[in-house]
Design an enzyme around this catalytic site. Structure first.
Site, PDB file in Angstrom:
ATOM      1  N   HIS B 148       0.244  -3.522  -2.797  1.00  0.00           N
ATOM      2  CA  HIS B 148      -0.103  -3.915  -1.427  1.00  0.00           C
ATOM      3  C   HIS B 148      -0.822  -5.256  -1.422  1.00  0.00           C
ATOM      4  CE1 HIS B 148      -3.901  -1.991  -2.841  1.00  0.00           C
ATOM      5  NE2 HIS B 148      -4.463  -2.951  -2.136  1.00  0.00           N
ATOM      6  N   HIS B 196      -1.758   2.300   2.082  1.00  0.00           N
ATOM      7  CA  HIS B 196      -1.571   0.977   2.710  1.00  0.00           C
ATOM      8  C   HIS B 196      -0.508   0.153   1.992  1.00  0.00           C
ATOM      9  CE1 HIS B 196      -4.233   0.275  -0.549  1.00  0.00           C
ATOM     10  NE2 HIS B 196      -4.981  -0.669  -0.073  1.00  0.00           N
ATOM     11  N   HIS B 210      -6.694 -10.300  -1.428  1.00  0.00           N
ATOM     12  CA  HIS B 210      -6.155  -9.940  -2.741  1.00  0.00           C
ATOM     13  C   HIS B 210      -4.751  -9.365  -2.609  1.00  0.00           C
ATOM     14  CE1 HIS B 210      -7.563  -5.825  -1.576  1.00  0.00           C
ATOM     15  NE2 HIS B 210      -6.530  -5.428  -2.278  1.00  0.00           N
ATOM     16  N   HIS B 242     -12.728   3.552  -3.973  1.00  0.00           N
ATOM     17  CA  HIS B 242     -12.852   3.265  -2.543  1.00  0.00           C
ATOM     18  C   HIS B 242     -13.077   4.542  -1.743  1.00  0.00           C
ATOM     19  CE1 HIS B 242     -11.409  -0.795  -3.022  1.00  0.00           C
ATOM     20  NE2 HIS B 242     -10.229  -0.421  -3.476  1.00  0.00           N
ATOM     21  N   TYR B 251     -11.206  -5.074  -9.335  1.00  0.00           N
ATOM     22  CA  TYR B 251     -10.862  -6.370  -8.738  1.00  0.00           C
ATOM     23  C   TYR B 251     -11.228  -7.481  -9.691  1.00  0.00           C
ATOM     24  CZ  TYR B 251     -10.435  -4.346  -4.035  1.00  0.00           C
ATOM     25  OH  TYR B 251     -10.055  -3.621  -2.944  1.00  0.00           O
ATOM     26  N   GLU B 261      -5.973  -6.986  -7.779  1.00  0.00           N
ATOM     27  CA  GLU B 261      -6.547  -5.648  -7.902  1.00  0.00           C
ATOM     28  C   GLU B 261      -5.586  -4.774  -8.702  1.00  0.00           C
ATOM     29  OE1 GLU B 261      -6.561  -3.243  -4.316  1.00  0.00           O
ATOM     30  OE2 GLU B 261      -8.139  -1.937  -5.055  1.00  0.00           O
TER      31      GLU B 261
END
Lengths: 93, 303
Positions: B148, B196, B210, B242, B251, B261
């Site tokens: 993503h 996502h 990112h 997260h 990251y 990431e």
């Protein structure tokens, strides 16, 4: 410059450490520095360069340098253990 | 049908050779094509020609490529984008190496997205006949695939509406200021079954926060982090987890300062997934659940 500061136990505001974000900009008041790797004009334009603005993460001093931090940025000691064991450094102001 | 997935990311790099070393030796992508000032790479579990294009000169995002199922879908998305008020342009087959005819859309946030339905098939490293679960010779972290991207925009509300109304994305999670006066600060939207496929947070238009690769699990995140340390890659945050997406993460920055990431886990989404809401007072937990601390860099350092 950032590396030297950090080896001395100090730090200031920085971002990517690879010259891409421009967060670590400082003004070199006296002395000379160079970039061993290219810094994009998109990050630091010629006008800023002429005004003595450098990215501390990508610049290497070739003489003793005096740098001034931007308003809002500040020098902070993150590792008292390293103070006096790193490169020669003096804080003013 | 909706958009299938993030197919490729094209980024600017200041030094092509340093970037090559990072994306090949540290991340373990393979170079599939080179032309003047550009390197095309794929990850081992991807079957399309490429998923990352490195372009010499500068920093930041050139464009995101999203793969759609058919030419009919492209035409539909093009109409939707025009009706929304976006600038669009047809991209001829081959204008992007190995990519078929497409539609270029300038997002409300000035980012460039290219929709396409065909890319040259190269095949994964393990093939489709009695495949091994991992390739015999992996390099570095050995990222399996692109996952993503997160971009910044001045008006997340409009950006979310664009992705929902024009491209059929759905919000898995939304970050709002508070319930008294709802101001959208970020949205994590999916078109596939992941939490996502695109995300955006409030910030300057046109910037990249990112892009992420998937990883198998939390152990893979640890292994990746060890290799990042060995190769002196500046790590921004992690290994961590997260709250938003529930994913596990590390990251770091490529040699030009573009943030990468490695992302694992996260839940599955479906068209009937109930959107999760985060309030700004819980932002630190949303971004990094364990530790619940946001460094100053995370929301301000962009390329």
């Amino acid at each position: 410059m950032l590396g030297a500061l950090r080896r001395s136990g100090y730090t200031h505001r920085f971002g990517c450490r690879r010259g891409g974000c421009g967060v670590c900009r400082v003004t070199v008041v006296s002395g000379h520095a160079r970039y061993p790797t290219e810094v994009s004009e998109q990050v630091l334009d010629p006008t800023e360069r002429t005004a003595g603005v450098w990215l501390s993460c990508r610049s290497v001093p070739v003489t003793d340098v005096v740098i001034e931090l931007d308003p809002g940025d500040r020098l902070s000691c993150y590792a008292p253990l390293l103070v006096n064991h790193g490169p020669r450094m003096k804080e003013q102001g | 049908m909706s958009v299938m997935r993030l197919g490729y990311v094209q980024v600017r790099v200041t030094d092509l050779d340093q970037a090559r070393s990072h994306y090949m030796d540290t991340l373990g992508m393979q170079v599939v094509h080179e032309e003047a000032g550009k390197i095309f790479l794929k990850a081992w579990d991807e079957y399309d020609h490429h998923s990352v294009v490195l372009e010499a000169g500068g920093v930041g995002l050139v464009k995101l490529g999203y793969k759609c199922e058919s030419q009919d879908d492209l035409a539909r998305y093009e109409r939707n984008a025009i009706d929304f008020g976006c600038l669009t342009e047809r991209v001829s087959s081959g204008e992007n190496k190995a990519v078929g005819e497409g539609v270029r859309v300038i997002l409300p946030s000035d980012h460039v997205v290219e929709l396409y339905a065909e890319m040259e098939l190269v095949g994964t490293a393990t093939g489709v006949l009695n495949p091994a679960p991992i390739p015999r010779h992996r390099t570095g972290i050995g990222v399996p695939r692109l996952d993503h991207a997160l971009i910044t925009c001045e008006d997340p509300e409009t950006e979310e509406r664009f992705f929902a109304e024009c491209l059929g994305f759905r919000p898995a999670e939304r970050l709002i200021s508070d319930f008294a006066e709802v101001d959208l600060l970020g949205s994590w939207m999916f078109c596939s079954n992941t939490p996502h496929d695109i995300a955006f947070i409030k910030g300057p238009n046109g910037k990249l926060h990112h892009f992420a690769y998937s990883a198998a699990d939390w152990n893979a995140i640890k292994y990746a982090s060890q290799l990042l340390a060995i190769d002196d890659v500046p790590v921004d945050v992690g290994p961590a987890q997260h709250g938003i997406t529930r994913g596990e993460t590390v990251y770091f920055f490529d040699p030009s300062g573009n943030r990468n990431e490695i992302f694992s886990g996260g839940y599955m989404t479906f068209p009937d997934f109930p959107t999760i809401t985060w309030t700004a007072d819980q932002l630190a937990k949303g971004i990094f659940y364990m530790g619940s601390e946001l460094n100053e860099r995370f929301t301000t350092v962009l390329t």
